[in-house]
Design a protein around this motif. Structure first.
Motif, PDB file in Angstrom:
ATOM      1  N   ASN A  87       0.881  -1.203   0.099  1.00 27.83           N
ATOM      2  CA  ASN A  87       0.048   0.042   0.030  1.00 27.83           C
ATOM      3  C   ASN A  87       0.715   1.352   0.065  1.00 27.83           C
ATOM      4  OD1 ASN A  87      -2.328  -1.575   0.072  1.00 27.83           O
ATOM      5  ND2 ASN A  87      -2.147  -1.735   2.408  1.00 27.83           N
ATOM      6  N   LYS A  91       0.601   7.629   3.262  1.00 29.43           N
ATOM      7  CA  LYS A  91      -0.105   9.066   3.051  1.00 29.43           C
ATOM      8  C   LYS A  91       0.540   9.970   2.611  1.00 29.43           C
ATOM      9  CE  LYS A  91      -3.037  11.928   6.339  1.00 29.43           C
ATOM     10  NZ  LYS A  91      -3.617  11.812   7.752  1.00 29.43           N
ATOM     11  N   GLY A 143      -0.907  11.102  -2.128  1.00 23.63           N
ATOM     12  CA  GLY A 143      -0.881   9.741  -1.300  1.00 23.63           C
ATOM     13  C   GLY A 143       0.275   9.033  -2.631  1.00 23.63           C
ATOM     14  N   GLY A 149      -2.203   5.651  -1.216  1.00 23.18           N
ATOM     15  CA  GLY A 149      -2.285   6.133  -0.027  1.00 23.18           C
ATOM     16  C   GLY A 149      -3.157   7.284   0.010  1.00 23.18           C
TER      17      GLY A 149
END
Length: 321
Positions: free
Chosen positions: A173, A176, A194, A259
């Motif tokens: 993933n 952020k 992100g 993100g």
């Protein structure tokens, strides 16, 4: 085309018979109706009669003790030319190989602000399929076949299918985005986007198929005046088993998530950063290679006179029933 046994090879076949079977007394008339399973390594009868579609099978139990079998008869009679009968060997069905366990490692997840996730790793190759069993060998001593002979099927067994490849690893993933930054009067830096998600790993290649078993050796020994016709009367199948099919490729790994965007900083830095893009779903692995074909067997013919049959094979023994 059958190969001719040399005198030396015929001598070996006769002595193998005498060592393994000896001077066993024969049945008078052995009738083959339906499936007849032989748990020993020989069948000896003055006459073997095949009813339509009848078959003789040397059992798996017999094969645990011997790899060479014998059928001995003065006469082999097939009552139906369209369904002349069968002589063959039993083998267990080969199961499909199990899939490679687990899943390949996941790509790393983004850690620093806006960092993208890593791609998943490729899955491991599937397990090799189980090998087919090689056929045993058979020697048939027969003096007379008045019509058609039975099919003699000592074909090698086909190899098993390869196992499915391992699933590819999931994409990591994305992290952020970096938050916005302001001072008392101005926006110094807007919110960052992100990080993108990593791509799923490619599935593992399917396992190679199992190797095919070798064909058996079929030897037919008869009197000279009968031998020439036996090549047409007996249909011997001694081909090798084909290699097993390659396994299916493993599934691709799941895509990593993008993100979230960085946060705004009011009143000067308005608007959050954009969410990162998701990664791509991993593609399936390729199909495995087919297994290797076994080696074809052989067909041999050998000649013995009626006097030699009486001396070495029959020896004036009494029949049983």
């Amino acid at each position: 085309m059958a190969k001719q046994l040399s005198d030396e090879d015929l001598y070996v076949r006769i002595n193998e018979y005498l060592q393994d079977v000896g001077n066993a007394f024969p049945l008078r008339n052995y009738v083959v109706e339906g499936e007849k399973v032989i748990n020993g390594w020989y069948l000896k009868a003055e006459t073997i009669t095949f009813k339509p579609g009848g078959s003789i099978w040397f059992s798996q139990t017999a094969q645990e003790r011997r790899t060479s079998f014998f059928i001995v008869a003065k006469d082999i009679v097939c009552e139906d030319l369209n369904q002349p009968g069968l002589i063959s060997w039993q083998r267990r069905e080969i199961g499909e190989q199990i899939s490679t366990a687990g899943q390949a490692p996941t790509g790393h997840h983004g850690e620093s602000d806006g960092e993208s996730g890593g791609d998943g790793q490729q899955g491991a190759k599937g397990n090799k399929g189980y090998d087919g069993k090689s056929a045993p060998n058979i020697t048939i001593f027969v003096m007379n076949v008045p019509s058609s002979g039975p099919e003699v099927n000592f074909q090698g067994q086909k190899g098993g299918k390869g196992g499915m490849g391992q699933k590819g690893g999931d994409g990591g993933n994305g992290a952020k985005g970096k938050p916005a930054s302001q001072n008392i009067a101005n926006c110094i830096r807007g919110a960052g986007d992100g990080g993108n998600g990593g791509n799923g790993g490619v599935g593992g290649q399917g396992g190679i198929g199992g190797e095919g078993g070798n064909g058996g050796v079929v030897t037919i020994v008869s009197i000279p005046e009968m031998l020439q016709s036996l090549e047409q009367k007996f249909r011997a199948v001694i081909s090798a088993g084909e290699g097993g099919a390659g396994g299916e490729g493993g599934a691709g790994g799941n895509k990593g998530s993008g993100g979230p965007g960085g946060e705004k900083a009011l009143p000067h830095c308005r608007g959050d950063g954009s969410r990162g893009n998701d990664g791509q779903l991993g593609s399936s692995g390729s199909v495995g290679e087919n297994g290797q074909r076994g080696v074809d067997g052989d067909i041999f013919h050998g000649e013995m006179t009626k006097e030699e049959f009486d001396q070495y094979i029959w020896r004036d023994v009494q029949t049983f029933r």
